[in-house]
Scaffold this motif. Sequence first.
Motif, PDB file in Angstrom:
ATOM      1  N   ALA A 350       0.825  -1.210   0.000  1.00 26.89           N
ATOM      2  CA  ALA A 350       0.000   0.000   0.000  1.00 26.89           C
ATOM      3  C   ALA A 350       0.862   1.263   0.000  1.00 26.89           C
ATOM      4  O   ALA A 350       0.491   2.284  -0.584  1.00 26.89           O
ATOM      5  N   ILE A 351       2.028   1.209   0.669  1.00 30.56           N
ATOM      6  CA  ILE A 351       2.928   2.372   0.693  1.00 30.56           C
ATOM      7  C   ILE A 351       3.549   2.620  -0.681  1.00 30.56           C
ATOM      8  O   ILE A 351       3.798   3.757  -1.071  1.00 30.56           O
ATOM      9  N   ARG A 352       3.815   1.544  -1.437  1.00 36.07           N
ATOM     10  CA  ARG A 352       4.344   1.643  -2.796  1.00 36.07           C
ATOM     11  C   ARG A 352       5.700   2.369  -2.853  1.00 36.07           C
ATOM     12  O   ARG A 352       5.912   3.259  -3.672  1.00 36.07           O
ATOM     13  N   ASN A 353       6.571   1.962  -1.980  1.00 38.35           N
ATOM     14  CA  ASN A 353       7.911   2.542  -1.957  1.00 38.35           C
ATOM     15  C   ASN A 353       8.859   1.568  -2.639  1.00 38.35           C
ATOM     16  O   ASN A 353       8.958   0.398  -2.263  1.00 38.35           O
ATOM     17  N   ALA A 354       9.573   2.054  -3.655  1.00 39.70           N
ATOM     18  CA  ALA A 354      10.441   1.175  -4.434  1.00 39.70           C
ATOM     19  C   ALA A 354      11.575   0.579  -3.603  1.00 39.70           C
ATOM     20  O   ALA A 354      12.129  -0.465  -3.965  1.00 39.70           O
ATOM     21  N   SER A 355      11.928   1.205  -2.497  1.00 40.17           N
ATOM     22  CA  SER A 355      13.017   0.668  -1.667  1.00 40.17           C
ATOM     23  C   SER A 355      12.628  -0.633  -0.977  1.00 40.17           C
ATOM     24  O   SER A 355      13.492  -1.313  -0.417  1.00 40.17           O
ATOM     25  N   ALA A 356      11.338  -0.981  -1.002  1.00 43.66           N
ATOM     26  CA  ALA A 356      10.900  -2.248  -0.396  1.00 43.66           C
ATOM     27  C   ALA A 356      11.017  -3.414  -1.364  1.00 43.66           C
ATOM     28  O   ALA A 356      10.823  -4.571  -0.962  1.00 43.66           O
ATOM     29  N   VAL A 357      11.345  -3.136  -2.630  1.00 42.12           N
ATOM     30  CA  VAL A 357      11.356  -4.212  -3.630  1.00 42.12           C
ATOM     31  C   VAL A 357      12.435  -5.236  -3.318  1.00 42.12           C
ATOM     32  O   VAL A 357      12.194  -6.453  -3.346  1.00 42.12           O
ATOM     33  N   GLU A 358      13.671  -4.781  -3.034  1.00 43.09           N
ATOM     34  CA  GLU A 358      14.776  -5.710  -2.780  1.00 43.09           C
ATOM     35  C   GLU A 358      14.497  -6.645  -1.603  1.00 43.09           C
ATOM     36  O   GLU A 358      14.644  -7.868  -1.734  1.00 43.09           O
ATOM     37  N   PRO A 359      14.083  -6.128  -0.419  1.00 44.69           N
ATOM     38  CA  PRO A 359      13.772  -7.048   0.686  1.00 44.69           C
ATOM     39  C   PRO A 359      12.637  -8.022   0.340  1.00 44.69           C
ATOM     40  O   PRO A 359      12.691  -9.192   0.730  1.00 44.69           O
ATOM     41  N   LEU A 360      11.654  -7.538  -0.388  1.00 46.75           N
ATOM     42  CA  LEU A 360      10.543  -8.425  -0.739  1.00 46.75           C
ATOM     43  C   LEU A 360      10.999  -9.526  -1.684  1.00 46.75           C
ATOM     44  O   LEU A 360      10.604 -10.694  -1.531  1.00 46.75           O
ATOM     45  N   LEU A 361      11.849  -9.184  -2.650  1.00 43.25           N
ATOM     46  CA  LEU A 361      12.347 -10.209  -3.572  1.00 43.25           C
ATOM     47  C   LEU A 361      13.225 -11.219  -2.854  1.00 43.25           C
ATOM     48  O   LEU A 361      13.159 -12.432  -3.138  1.00 43.25           O
ATOM     49  N   GLU A 362      14.057 -10.760  -1.937  1.00 40.37           N
ATOM     50  CA  GLU A 362      14.914 -11.686  -1.180  1.00 40.37           C
ATOM     51  C   GLU A 362      14.062 -12.650  -0.368  1.00 40.37           C
ATOM     52  O   GLU A 362      14.351 -13.845  -0.300  1.00 40.37           O
ATOM     53  N   LYS A 363      13.027 -12.110   0.274  1.00 41.04           N
ATOM     54  CA  LYS A 363      12.151 -12.964   1.066  1.00 41.04           C
ATOM     55  C   LYS A 363      11.354 -13.910   0.184  1.00 41.04           C
ATOM     56  O   LYS A 363      11.048 -15.050   0.576  1.00 41.04           O
ATOM     57  N   LEU A 364      11.010 -13.447  -1.024  1.00 42.84           N
ATOM     58  CA  LEU A 364      10.224 -14.272  -1.939  1.00 42.84           C
ATOM     59  C   LEU A 364      10.970 -15.551  -2.312  1.00 42.84           C
ATOM     60  O   LEU A 364      10.359 -16.611  -2.512  1.00 42.84           O
ATOM     61  N   LYS A 365      12.303 -15.477  -2.380  1.00 44.82           N
ATOM     62  CA  LYS A 365      13.093 -16.631  -2.792  1.00 44.82           C
ATOM     63  C   LYS A 365      13.127 -17.720  -1.735  1.00 44.82           C
ATOM     64  O   LYS A 365      13.332 -18.889  -2.064  1.00 44.82           O
ATOM     65  N   VAL A 366      12.950 -17.359  -0.486  1.00 48.87           N
ATOM     66  CA  VAL A 366      13.075 -18.357   0.597  1.00 48.87           C
ATOM     67  C   VAL A 366      11.741 -18.623   1.308  1.00 48.87           C
ATOM     68  O   VAL A 366      11.661 -19.511   2.151  1.00 48.87           O
TER      69      VAL A 366
END
Length: 786
Positions: A350-366
């Motif tokens: 909902a915040i839509r901050n691009a700086s959250a993309v990297e942590p989300l992708l890292e978490k998505l992998k595991v």
Amino acid sequence: MVLKFSLGIAFLFTLLFGSMFAYQPLRFCLLESSLHRQEEPIDDKTISVITARPNKALSLARKLLESGEAKSAVSACSILSSLGNNLWREMLPELEKILDCPTSEKTDAVAGLLIVHGISWRKKYEKLPVRRRNVLSYLLLRSKDAKARIATARILQQSKDEFALPLLLNSLGKDLDNNVRVAAVCALSRKRDSRSIGQLSSSLLNDECSEVRRISASTLGAIKNSSVIKPLLEALRKDNDCNVRTMAVNALGRTRNPEISGPLREMLGSELNPRVRSEIVCRLGNFKDSQNVDTVINALESDSSKNVRMAAAGVLGNKRRAGVMEALLRAFQGDASIDVRVAAVNALGAIRNASAVEPLLEKLKVEKAGRVFNAITCALQNIQDPRVIPILHGFFKDEAYTSSRGTLANAISNFKDSRSADLFIAALRDPDYSVRNAAIRWLKYNHTGAIIKPLLDIIATEPYSYYRRIAVEILQSCNNRSTIKPLMEVMEKDENAGVRCAAMIALTKLEGKKILTRIIGALQNDGDAIVRCQAIKSLVNFRDRRAIDPIVNALENDGESSVRLSAAVALGRFKNSSTLPVLSRAFKNDKDMRVRGEAAISIGLCKGYGEVNLLVSNLELGLECSVVYDHKSYRSNMVGRYRTHAHPTIAAIWALGELGDNAATLKLVGLLNCRKNVEIIYPTGQSFACVSPGVAAAKALGKIGDKRAIVPLITAFQNDFDKQVREAARAVLSRMPEFPGCSAGDTLPKRTWIAGTVKRWYRENKSRLKWDSRNRRWFLGPAKQD
């Protein structure tokens, strides 16, 4: 001695018999005297003695009422309550005079008497507010039946009278039955009157019923007055019921008063119930206060209840302050509860901050929890960062994530990225329907030339008609002429009528009139009525005269009423006078009244002045019937939805108004007072519309503009029982210069009146009009001799 003895015996017997005959009158007189002196309250035994002689009882009740004393009136009503055989109705005028007085003991007694005898007071006193108030006051405040008091509170809930509020407040403060007080406070919650704040505050703090306290808190919050803050805060601190405290917090939040932030933060630390804490966290999020944000972040990180942490994550999703995203990332990465991690991910999306993309992708992998994985995918979709496209593609192709492929496809389909074209072209054959739907949705709005061949393969081999139809629609949007031949085969050979219709629409857009002969062939040869209706609609869009004969043939010979209905509508769109004979036959002979109605409308659109007599002679055709929809015709009808005047009588009236012929005036005047409304209903029996022939006749007379209609229209305007007819007559008369209500300066006729007059004059004189080329003007030649 014997004589004296005999006289004594005779005297005793006389005294005995006299006392026997005088006992009842003397007793009645004593009772009457006692009632007048008001020495003792009347009881059931006394009433039974008095009502044993009904006529005497009625006389006594009248005397007691005339005395004017409150206790006497109560006694009179008690007597009348026990009288049967409608004797008491003789006293009704006197009783109703008492009901017209201010509320008192006497009005309560009279109201109780009316209730006992079952008077329908709601209808009888509908326009007498004083009497209604007194009856309702008795029922709510004096009735011994709790159900009657509850029903009265519900009546007052809907009432807009001023006396409703004080009665409800009185009941809320004094009634001993919990259910009655609940009904009263519910009624007050609908009114939301600031005058009820005092009693609602008292009930919130002191009532023994928790439901009354809860609804009182909710009502105070709906009033949104600063004076409600103090009682709500006190209830929040002291009430033992968690539901009441939760509602108090909710009500405080609805006041939108920033002064409550401090007390709510204090209560968050001392409150033991997690439900109340969750509500406090949600309400703190309503205020733009940095201290509130810090408090919510602290709740997200340290509260023992997962529900509170979830509420805190939801609140932080609406904040853009520094430190919020870091707190959400910590909760997303380290919280033990899956529900909290999902809530934190949703907040990051909902915040839509691009700086959250990297942590989300890292978490998505595991991440192994499916709910969290899907939430991360949706969050990345909301952030709309193109960096995630290749990674999502990789997850989509990885067999380890088979259960999440639908979610991944939906996420990818929301990115307008050309790199997804090959993936979605391949996904058109995917066995997972959610994946196929996402692929079709993406290709429909992001199509390229590469998708034409896969779509043609789907049209040729796909067993499900839904996907074949969608493929045809996508090919239409591609606007590629190489698809014309395959689409022609689909239009002629596909087994599903919907797919054939879609192909016809696509070809109409791609080829235009070049496809005319094939559409005519579909109209003549296709076995499905839906396709034939679509063919008629396409032919109308071409506006080509070659299409008239096939449509005429469909109107005369097609066995499906929906096709004939579409044909009747289409011929009206062409506005060709050569179709008038077939329209006249359809209006006169067709079995379906909707077809007859549309034929009449088309006659009016085609200016069939020669059909006026036919329309007039059939004005009452089918007036006894109702128009009934059937779903098949409703779906296939080219006009999309039926017009309410597509009924033979209403349509004929409308057509006569369009033609503007004086020959119809007298017949239409006769229909002004028609009492038969045309009801249009669904197959389920649900009424759709109710059309009055009188309204249609008034409008038609206004278009014709015949002066003979003025007097009947004035009569209808003044006296007709139907409000719609009166309004239609008023609207028509206001456009006529002869209307008596027009001002002296308003002498020019309106546009419709002028148009009717000009049309009529032209029809009568067009054979005499001659053009003078020398003087360059028209003139009237001599009339033809018989």
